[in-house]
Design an enzyme around this catalytic site. Sequence first.
Site, PDB file in Angstrom:
ATOM      1  N   TRP A 164      68.272  28.706   6.336  1.00 55.65           N
ATOM      2  CA  TRP A 164      68.952  27.422   6.446  1.00 55.65           C
ATOM      3  C   TRP A 164      68.062  26.235   6.176  1.00 55.65           C
ATOM      4  O   TRP A 164      68.522  25.114   6.052  1.00 55.65           O
ATOM      5  CB  TRP A 164      69.570  27.268   7.845  1.00 55.65           C
ATOM      6  CG  TRP A 164      68.641  27.665   8.965  1.00 55.65           C
ATOM      7  CD1 TRP A 164      68.666  28.853   9.651  1.00 55.65           C
ATOM      8  CD2 TRP A 164      67.528  26.923   9.498  1.00 55.65           C
ATOM      9  NE1 TRP A 164      67.638  28.897  10.568  1.00 55.65           N
ATOM     10  CE2 TRP A 164      66.919  27.709  10.501  1.00 55.65           C
ATOM     11  CE3 TRP A 164      66.980  25.665   9.229  1.00 55.65           C
ATOM     12  CZ2 TRP A 164      65.810  27.302  11.232  1.00 55.65           C
ATOM     13  CZ3 TRP A 164      65.860  25.243   9.946  1.00 55.65           C
ATOM     14  CH2 TRP A 164      65.302  26.061  10.937  1.00 55.65           C
ATOM     15  N   LYS A 188      73.708  35.768  -0.030  1.00 60.04           N
ATOM     16  CA  LYS A 188      74.167  35.546   1.346  1.00 60.04           C
ATOM     17  C   LYS A 188      73.361  34.389   1.935  1.00 60.04           C
ATOM     18  O   LYS A 188      72.206  34.555   2.326  1.00 60.04           O
ATOM     19  CB  LYS A 188      73.958  36.785   2.231  1.00 60.04           C
ATOM     20  CG  LYS A 188      74.690  36.637   3.556  1.00 60.04           C
ATOM     21  CD  LYS A 188      74.059  37.364   4.712  1.00 60.04           C
ATOM     22  CE  LYS A 188      73.043  36.570   5.458  1.00 60.04           C
ATOM     23  NZ  LYS A 188      73.512  35.318   6.125  1.00 60.04           N
ATOM     24  N   PRO A 189      73.996  33.206   1.976  1.00 66.94           N
ATOM     25  CA  PRO A 189      73.296  32.093   2.611  1.00 66.94           C
ATOM     26  C   PRO A 189      73.421  32.207   4.123  1.00 66.94           C
ATOM     27  O   PRO A 189      74.191  33.039   4.627  1.00 66.94           O
ATOM     28  CB  PRO A 189      74.065  30.869   2.101  1.00 66.94           C
ATOM     29  CG  PRO A 189      75.447  31.372   1.824  1.00 66.94           C
ATOM     30  CD  PRO A 189      75.336  32.841   1.497  1.00 66.94           C
ATOM     31  N   ASP A 190      72.708  31.375   4.852  1.00 69.50           N
ATOM     32  CA  ASP A 190      72.916  31.309   6.298  1.00 69.50           C
ATOM     33  C   ASP A 190      74.284  30.655   6.547  1.00 69.50           C
ATOM     34  O   ASP A 190      74.679  29.728   5.834  1.00 69.50           O
ATOM     35  CB  ASP A 190      71.806  30.461   6.931  1.00 69.50           C
ATOM     36  CG  ASP A 190      71.807  30.561   8.446  1.00 69.50           C
ATOM     37  OD1 ASP A 190      70.929  31.262   8.983  1.00 69.50           O
ATOM     38  OD2 ASP A 190      72.693  29.960   9.087  1.00 69.50           O
ATOM     39  N   GLY A 239      63.000  34.137   4.794  1.00 74.69           N
ATOM     40  CA  GLY A 239      63.368  33.985   6.200  1.00 74.69           C
ATOM     41  C   GLY A 239      62.199  34.342   7.083  1.00 74.69           C
ATOM     42  O   GLY A 239      61.029  34.296   6.661  1.00 74.69           O
ATOM     43  N   SER A 240      62.504  34.730   8.303  1.00 74.78           N
ATOM     44  CA  SER A 240      61.438  34.967   9.278  1.00 74.78           C
ATOM     45  C   SER A 240      60.736  36.305   9.013  1.00 74.78           C
ATOM     46  O   SER A 240      61.305  37.213   8.384  1.00 74.78           O
ATOM     47  CB  SER A 240      62.035  34.968  10.683  1.00 74.78           C
ATOM     48  OG  SER A 240      62.941  36.039  10.793  1.00 74.78           O
ATOM     49  N   GLU A 261      59.694  36.413   1.324  1.00 74.82           N
ATOM     50  CA  GLU A 261      59.026  35.115   1.533  1.00 74.82           C
ATOM     51  C   GLU A 261      59.236  34.750   3.000  1.00 74.82           C
ATOM     52  O   GLU A 261      60.345  34.385   3.404  1.00 74.82           O
ATOM     53  CB  GLU A 261      59.650  34.049   0.618  1.00 74.82           C
ATOM     54  CG  GLU A 261      59.520  34.350  -0.859  1.00 74.82           C
ATOM     55  CD  GLU A 261      58.088  34.249  -1.370  1.00 74.82           C
ATOM     56  OE1 GLU A 261      57.245  33.647  -0.680  1.00 74.82           O
ATOM     57  OE2 GLU A 261      57.812  34.783  -2.443  1.00 74.82           O
ATOM     58  N   CYS A 295      58.583  26.281   5.605  1.00 73.67           N
ATOM     59  CA  CYS A 295      57.757  27.468   5.834  1.00 73.67           C
ATOM     60  C   CYS A 295      56.281  27.162   5.634  1.00 73.67           C
ATOM     61  O   CYS A 295      55.424  27.749   6.281  1.00 73.67           O
ATOM     62  CB  CYS A 295      58.189  28.587   4.892  1.00 73.67           C
ATOM     63  SG  CYS A 295      58.193  28.055   3.174  1.00 73.67           S
ATOM     64  N   GLU A 393      55.032  31.099  14.984  1.00 66.98           N
ATOM     65  CA  GLU A 393      55.561  29.938  14.266  1.00 66.98           C
ATOM     66  C   GLU A 393      56.574  29.209  15.160  1.00 66.98           C
ATOM     67  O   GLU A 393      57.497  29.823  15.685  1.00 66.98           O
ATOM     68  CB  GLU A 393      56.257  30.461  13.005  1.00 66.98           C
ATOM     69  CG  GLU A 393      56.792  29.406  12.089  1.00 66.98           C
ATOM     70  CD  GLU A 393      57.567  30.042  10.927  1.00 66.98           C
ATOM     71  OE1 GLU A 393      58.305  31.025  11.138  1.00 66.98           O
ATOM     72  OE2 GLU A 393      57.442  29.531   9.805  1.00 66.98           O
TER      73      GLU A 393
HETATM   74  P1  NAD Z   1      66.011  34.445   9.645  1.00 75.29           P
HETATM   75  O1  NAD Z   1      65.107  35.535   9.274  1.00 75.29           O
HETATM   76  O2  NAD Z   1      66.583  34.415  11.003  1.00 75.29           O
HETATM   77  O3  NAD Z   1      67.261  34.376   8.660  1.00 75.29           O
HETATM   78  C1  NAD Z   1      67.117  34.275   7.255  1.00 75.29           C
HETATM   79  C2  NAD Z   1      68.352  34.868   6.594  1.00 75.29           C
HETATM   80  O4  NAD Z   1      68.397  36.256   6.914  1.00 75.29           O
HETATM   81  C3  NAD Z   1      69.679  34.276   7.089  1.00 75.29           C
HETATM   82  O5  NAD Z   1      70.582  34.208   6.014  1.00 75.29           O
HETATM   83  C4  NAD Z   1      70.137  35.307   8.109  1.00 75.29           C
HETATM   84  O6  NAD Z   1      71.537  35.319   8.284  1.00 75.29           O
HETATM   85  C5  NAD Z   1      69.665  36.587   7.446  1.00 75.29           C
HETATM   86  N1  NAD Z   1      69.475  37.727   8.371  1.00 75.29           N
HETATM   87  C6  NAD Z   1      69.145  37.696   9.675  1.00 75.29           C
HETATM   88  N2  NAD Z   1      69.089  38.971  10.157  1.00 75.29           N
HETATM   89  C7  NAD Z   1      69.363  39.795   9.116  1.00 75.29           C
HETATM   90  C8  NAD Z   1      69.457  41.214   8.969  1.00 75.29           C
HETATM   91  N3  NAD Z   1      69.239  42.040   9.981  1.00 75.29           N
HETATM   92  N4  NAD Z   1      69.796  41.704   7.749  1.00 75.29           N
HETATM   93  C9  NAD Z   1      69.985  40.881   6.710  1.00 75.29           C
HETATM   94  N5  NAD Z   1      69.931  39.542   6.787  1.00 75.29           N
HETATM   95  C10 NAD Z   1      69.609  39.001   7.979  1.00 75.29           C
HETATM   96  O7  NAD Z   1      65.218  33.096   9.333  1.00 75.29           O
HETATM   97  P2  NAD Z   1      65.716  31.612   9.582  1.00 75.29           P
HETATM   98  O8  NAD Z   1      65.530  31.286  11.020  1.00 75.29           O
HETATM   99  O9  NAD Z   1      67.045  31.418   8.972  1.00 75.29           O
HETATM  100  O10 NAD Z   1      64.694  30.798   8.681  1.00 75.29           O
HETATM  101  C11 NAD Z   1      63.504  30.306   9.149  1.00 75.29           C
HETATM  102  C12 NAD Z   1      62.365  31.224   8.748  1.00 75.29           C
HETATM  103  O11 NAD Z   1      62.314  31.325   7.339  1.00 75.29           O
HETATM  104  C13 NAD Z   1      61.027  30.676   9.177  1.00 75.29           C
HETATM  105  O12 NAD Z   1      60.266  31.741   9.677  1.00 75.29           O
HETATM  106  C14 NAD Z   1      60.425  30.172   7.874  1.00 75.29           C
HETATM  107  O13 NAD Z   1      59.033  30.131   7.858  1.00 75.29           O
HETATM  108  C15 NAD Z   1      60.979  31.153   6.903  1.00 75.29           C
HETATM  109  N6  NAD Z   1      60.968  30.615   5.526  1.00 75.29           N
HETATM  110  C16 NAD Z   1      60.065  31.122   4.646  1.00 75.29           C
HETATM  111  C17 NAD Z   1      59.993  30.591   3.359  1.00 75.29           C
HETATM  112  C18 NAD Z   1      58.982  31.098   2.367  1.00 75.29           C
HETATM  113  O14 NAD Z   1      59.112  30.792   1.183  1.00 75.29           O
HETATM  114  N7  NAD Z   1      57.985  31.855   2.780  1.00 75.29           N
HETATM  115  C19 NAD Z   1      60.869  29.567   2.975  1.00 75.29           C
HETATM  116  C20 NAD Z   1      61.784  29.102   3.900  1.00 75.29           C
HETATM  117  C21 NAD Z   1      61.830  29.635   5.191  1.00 75.29           C
END
Ligand code: NAD
Length: 524
Positions: A164, A188-190, A239-240, A261, A295, A393
């Site tokens: 997101w 699949k976006p958030d 994501g995380s 990433e 990130c 983080e």
């Molecule tokens: P998140 O991992 O909770 O979610 C990211 C995406 O994954 C969302 O669309 C979520 O719905 C989906 N997701 C969650 N659980 C899943 C599962 N079990 N199977 C498949 N999809 C699943 O992360 P967040 O809180 O949305 O984003 C913040 C994190 O993203 C931070 O840790 C940040 O550092 C990281 N981030 C990294 C980069 C990069 O380029 N390295 C860029 C942006 C954000």
Amino acid sequence: MTLSTAGPTRPRSVTDAFLAGLVARVPGSAGTTWNLTEVYTGDTLVELPQSAPADVERAFATARAAQRKWAATPLKRRLAVFKRAHRIFVGNARAVADLIQVESGKNRRMAIEETCDPAMVMSHYLKRAARLLRPVRRGGPVPLLTSSTEIRQPKGVVGIIAPWNFPFATGISDAIPALMAGNAVVLKPDNKTALSPLYGVRMLEEAGLPEGLFQVVCGEGPDVGPTLIDHADYVMFTGSTATGKVIGERAGRNLVGCCLELGGKNPMIVLDDADPAEAAQGAVFGAFGNTGQICMHIERIYLPESRYDEFKKAFVAKAEALDVRAAYDFGPEMGSLVSVDHMRRVKSHVDDAVAKGATVLCGGKPRPDLGPAFFEPTILEGVTKDMLCGVTETFGPVVALHRYRTVDEAVALANDTDYGLNASVWSRDLDAAHAVAARIESGNVNINDSLATAFAAKGTPSGGVKSSGVGARHGDQGLLKYTDVQNLAVLKKPVMGPRPGQDYGKYVESMLSGLKLMRRFRIR
Ligand code: NAD
């Protein structure tokens, strides 16, 4: 539940009819929806359909059928779509920024910068794609009589899972090289931030992207993710780190490639000759840009003893002077966090640090008077590794100051983390800064900037090391990762192996002297 607070007037472009049109393309056969809200007020924007596993399967089937035709379309015609799209994206930047702001709560300055990312990625790969995707003759094992050509084939259907914090950039920019290379995409976006990527897909179709080629499915990650990964030919995840491990494991079991990433705990090292005012200004963007939800943003700052007080004074003054509020104009320098849940998580990191002995130099509190998810720009000192924000983080506007005595100690402290996404080094002496950068375990290092220079350099791969990721976006590998290599080999005459009736010993002798000749004349 609606947590309505008096907020700024919603941008005029964000009408109910516009939003309903955007979400209409999301399949949701079970009839369940997700209440997508305006961050500044908590008011409902639209009910977002939630895709059942069967919807995800159908999305892949449609995308796969469209992909076959797209891959057979000459590259020049595929690229022409993105030339038109570039104009459309730039022309609609303000409307995109409206959507990014209502769904994420970030300030407008960041929202408009985010709109530029897909256009920059398109520009870069419009220049590079033809060269990267053309067949390359490599030469075969026997000169003249054999050949081998490296041919790039699209993977098929790429599954993209986006977070997101930069929903438009991560949802659309990562799809562009995949599509240029001849793939289809299922994104699949958030749930919280599905609107701007949906608008991005609409703009790509307006530019001529065939319908069906770019599918969007929505839902909670654990509901939609497994089906998406199981049908994808490649997975691009942002994501995380915790979720990245789940995704990587599943992709690995399916023997499909993935790019992960992930998160960071990014350090900034200020060398003793750095200009403290410039470094403090850089730290303001590094720590508080996008409300600390980048990130690559800075969560740890290492300062030489001799300059600590000077830097601290300048940095705290700048943080306290920041214009933080909810507005759909370019005034505020910092906006909201993305949600009340995330604000509580950020608060828990600060509360934990304070309970364990850290000092709050400025900020440290939620600001419900500004909006439901606002949190003050916060600077801490005395943070240690037994505190949550000392190791994991925080992903909010919270940064800790630390002292160092020697450069070796600064480098060791910067590297004392599981993460390795971004680092920042400040010095007037570029050679000294380069020497420090070379010792930092990080996929990106910015000298005299916090993060933007590395991220905006689309020609260089950008990714994380250690627990910050696998693979990279941007650069040649940002497109080539979406392709498989076919090694097309041709034997023009049957010269491999002994001739009929040839003594095997003689054959081995001639083969070995052939090897020596090839080495001497540098023939592959
Ligand atoms: P998140 O991992 O909770 O979610 C990211 C995406 O994954 C969302 O669309 C979520 O719905 C989906 N997701 C969650 N659980 C899943 C599962 N079990 N199977 C498949 N999809 C699943 O992360 P967040 O809180 O949305 O984003 C913040 C994190 O993203 C931070 O840790 C940040 O550092 C990281 N981030 C990294 C980069 C990069 O380029 N390295 C860029 C942006 C954000």
